[in-house]
Write a protein that holds these residues in place. Structure first.
Motif: not given
Length: 77
Positions: A13-17, A24-26, A56-61, A63-66
């Motif tokens: 969570l800290m990394y995402l923040a 979005p982050v892989l 959570v959204r699906k991305g190329k290759g 899942a990505t996290i937003l």
């Protein structure tokens, strides 16, 4: 003492923040940067998604996290 699962969740969570302005982050990126086992991180993030803390959204290759801030915390920057 916090469990390893809680520590990993907090680190993710800290990394995402920190990356929130970049979009979005892989999941694999978080796992690599924070040295968290990928499968364990996937399970942790799924729990956070189900709790409404992450989108959570699906991305190329992969899942990505937003990350998103829940409404009750809308006062945060």
């Amino acid at each position: 003492m916090l469990s390893k699962k809680t520590q990993y969740a907090f680190q993710a969570l800290m990394y995402l923040a920190d990356k929130s302005k970049e979009g979005p982050v892989l999941i694999a990126e978080i796992a690599k940067k924070k040295k968290i086992p990928l499968k364990f991180l996937e399970n942790i993030l799924l729990e956070l998604k189900n709790a409404g803390i992450l989108e959570v959204r699906k991305g190329k290759g992969a899942a990505t996290i937003l990350g998103r801030i829940p409404r009750m915390y809308n006062w945060l920057p």
